[in-house]
Enzyme design. Sequence first.
Site, mmCIF file in Angstrom:
data_model
loop_
_atom_site.group_PDB
_atom_site.id
_atom_site.type_symbol
_atom_site.label_atom_id
_atom_site.label_comp_id
_atom_site.label_asym_id
_atom_site.label_seq_id
_atom_site.Cartn_x
_atom_site.Cartn_y
_atom_site.Cartn_z
ATOM 1 N N LYS A 17 4.725 10.028 -17.621
ATOM 2 C CA LYS A 17 5.781 10.118 -16.589
ATOM 3 C C LYS A 17 5.628 8.987 -15.579
ATOM 4 C CE LYS A 17 5.246 13.157 -12.865
ATOM 5 N NZ LYS A 17 5.379 12.489 -11.558
ATOM 6 N N ASN A 18 4.398 8.807 -15.084
ATOM 7 C CA ASN A 18 4.217 7.865 -13.982
ATOM 8 C C ASN A 18 4.222 6.414 -14.435
ATOM 9 O OD1 ASN A 18 4.289 9.946 -12.235
ATOM 10 N ND2 ASN A 18 2.073 10.066 -11.914
ATOM 11 N N ARG A 89 10.245 10.901 -6.225
ATOM 12 C CA ARG A 89 9.500 9.904 -5.484
ATOM 13 C C ARG A 89 9.540 8.536 -6.182
ATOM 14 N NH1 ARG A 89 6.634 8.640 -0.769
ATOM 15 N NH2 ARG A 89 5.079 7.119 -1.336
ATOM 16 N N ASP A 113 7.149 15.593 -4.752
ATOM 17 C CA ASP A 113 6.381 16.809 -4.521
ATOM 18 C C ASP A 113 5.946 16.971 -3.072
ATOM 19 O OD1 ASP A 113 6.429 17.541 -7.181
ATOM 20 O OD2 ASP A 113 4.753 16.228 -7.644
ATOM 21 N N ASP A 302 -4.083 13.834 -9.617
ATOM 22 C CA ASP A 302 -3.112 14.621 -10.392
ATOM 23 C C ASP A 302 -3.773 15.641 -11.316
ATOM 24 O OD1 ASP A 302 -1.082 13.330 -9.134
ATOM 25 O OD2 ASP A 302 -0.691 11.899 -10.751
HETATM 26 N N1 EPU Z 1 0.444 5.705 1.082
HETATM 27 C C1 EPU Z 1 0.653 5.230 2.349
HETATM 28 N N2 EPU Z 1 1.548 4.218 2.520
HETATM 29 C C2 EPU Z 1 2.250 3.688 1.466
HETATM 30 C C3 EPU Z 1 2.018 4.177 0.171
HETATM 31 C C4 EPU Z 1 1.090 5.192 0.011
HETATM 32 O O1 EPU Z 1 0.036 5.703 3.316
HETATM 33 O O2 EPU Z 1 3.071 2.765 1.700
HETATM 34 C C5 EPU Z 1 -0.518 6.809 0.903
HETATM 35 C C6 EPU Z 1 0.185 8.073 0.431
HETATM 36 O O3 EPU Z 1 0.700 8.816 1.507
HETATM 37 C C7 EPU Z 1 -0.899 8.794 -0.316
HETATM 38 C C8 EPU Z 1 -1.742 7.656 -0.884
HETATM 39 O O4 EPU Z 1 -1.403 6.488 -0.141
HETATM 40 O O5 EPU Z 1 -1.653 9.553 0.562
HETATM 41 C C9 EPU Z 1 -1.546 7.383 -2.367
HETATM 42 O O6 EPU Z 1 -0.207 7.065 -2.617
HETATM 43 P P1 EPU Z 1 0.262 6.148 -3.845
HETATM 44 O O7 EPU Z 1 1.252 5.183 -3.309
HETATM 45 O O8 EPU Z 1 -0.927 5.627 -4.562
HETATM 46 O O9 EPU Z 1 0.961 7.215 -4.764
HETATM 47 P P2 EPU Z 1 2.455 7.226 -5.284
HETATM 48 O O10 EPU Z 1 2.807 5.915 -5.867
HETATM 49 O O11 EPU Z 1 3.332 7.818 -4.259
HETATM 50 C C10 EPU Z 1 1.772 7.925 -7.707
HETATM 51 C C11 EPU Z 1 2.123 9.049 -8.635
HETATM 52 C C12 EPU Z 1 1.483 10.330 -8.166
HETATM 53 C C13 EPU Z 1 -0.020 10.124 -8.099
HETATM 54 C C14 EPU Z 1 -0.352 8.923 -7.191
HETATM 55 C C15 EPU Z 1 -1.818 8.613 -7.133
HETATM 56 C C16 EPU Z 1 4.290 8.424 -9.421
HETATM 57 C C17 EPU Z 1 5.747 8.701 -9.476
HETATM 58 N N3 EPU Z 1 3.559 9.209 -8.681
HETATM 59 O O12 EPU Z 1 2.319 8.291 -6.437
HETATM 60 O O13 EPU Z 1 1.788 11.310 -9.145
HETATM 61 O O14 EPU Z 1 -0.613 11.275 -7.605
HETATM 62 O O15 EPU Z 1 0.365 7.768 -7.662
HETATM 63 O O16 EPU Z 1 -2.312 8.389 -8.399
HETATM 64 O O17 EPU Z 1 3.800 7.522 -10.080
HETATM 65 C C18 EPU Z 1 2.214 13.443 -10.004
HETATM 66 O O18 EPU Z 1 2.499 12.897 -11.075
HETATM 67 O O19 EPU Z 1 2.045 14.685 -9.889
HETATM 68 C C19 EPU Z 1 2.045 12.613 -8.823
HETATM 69 C C20 EPU Z 1 2.083 13.107 -7.592
#
Ligand code: EPU
Length: 420
Positions: A17-18, A89, A113, A302
Amino acid sequence: MTGGTRLVGEVAVPGAKNSVLKLMAASLLAPGRTTLDAVPDILDVSVMADVLRGLGAGAERDRAGGRIVIDIPEVVDATADAELVRRIRASVAILGPLVARRGEARVALPGGDAIGSRALDIHMNGLTKLGAVVDVEAGVLVARCSGRLQGASIWLDFPSVGATENLLMAGALAKGTTVIDNAAQEPEIADLCALLTAMGARIDGAGTSTLVIEGVEGLRPVLHRTVPDRIVAGTWAIGALMTGGDVTIRHGRAEHLGIVLEKLVGAGAVVELVEDGFRVSADGRPRSIDVVTLPYPGFPTDLLPQVIALEAVSEGISLITENVFDSRFVFCRELHALGADLRTDGHHVVVRPTPRLTGASVLASDVRAGAALVLAGLMAEGTTVVRDVHHIDRGYAHFVENLTALGAEIRREPSSVAAA
Ligand code: EPU
């Protein structure tokens, strides 16, 4: 579902998915038909396809065959549908490609989420370094640049997965060299690098914490197969261990689950590599393990809810620490309703052993929490009802069918069928 059965048999893992959601966003970078294979049959792919259609793209999906063909016009719309964007997201991943190709992107602040505050400052600061002007206007993220983006050196405050992806895609079409330091190293990012490279991008350091991108003037559409979903594979591995079962996980990439499988072995699992996958078997009650989540190659956030569910049926006391999101423990309340003995404190949770879990009606609050509650329900005495399972549909294709094939006593109420 009724608890008490071991999961035994074979299950196939689809594309991640991601990864696929970002690969779909990356198709915006190249006019023409991009074809993606091993596309999971999940709700978020349907939503992302609608996001792209709203920008003027064609998206034809063969759900059974796991393929999507995305047709990107010469000129894409710069404004994404706000209602759709708020549903997932990952839709923020269109920001980089749109501003790189159109010089403008208007994307509502995305949803996803309820697991934390999920800021976008790292995305915004990075795009600003590349020469875009980025603002939030009435709940909409607006990025603009006149002419091409300019390559720059960017040091990320945190190895954010989403920010690394956006900057990678924007840098691919920027003028000159972009260096992303402290980049996220998840296999899904290496997969995006592989797609972009096949499209003609020039990227060094894929899969490492320093990405060097030589911008090119244009990219071409290609055919690409999505990397298998390590979180789905890890969920099956934890399910096999929890239930004292024996599951062969086809297309599972053990090398993407290094620390996870090592922890599961510590808890009593036997892990064996087989052709095109791996097999996890166990006998008796698992031993407790301590887990600390971290960006890749650390233990993935995750898989945190699933591992807490595992600890709830293990012997011994376990300490689990979450370092990536700030609200991932909300699901502990539901697990507690099944009889788990949990105590949260800040970003830690202590799980103590209980003689047994007992069936109850519980609520899935996000995709991983939903999967974890189902695994816990398989171990609970009596009947467990998990509500709001549309969250599970966001990330797990045919979850109930797969569980039934592995021997679980589970059924889906018609009212909970999500429209995908
Ligand atoms: N963060 C910031 N500022 C930003 C970006 C992120 O503070 O500009 C913080 C977030 O608030 C969070 C942390 O950094 O606390 C990690 O965020 P990240 O950007 O790495 O995650 P994401 O891209 O929003 C993706 C996956 C998530 C997975 C995370 C970490 C997707 C669509 N989502 O999220 O997947 O947990 O990376 O590996 O790719 C899931 O599949 O259940 C899921 C939540």
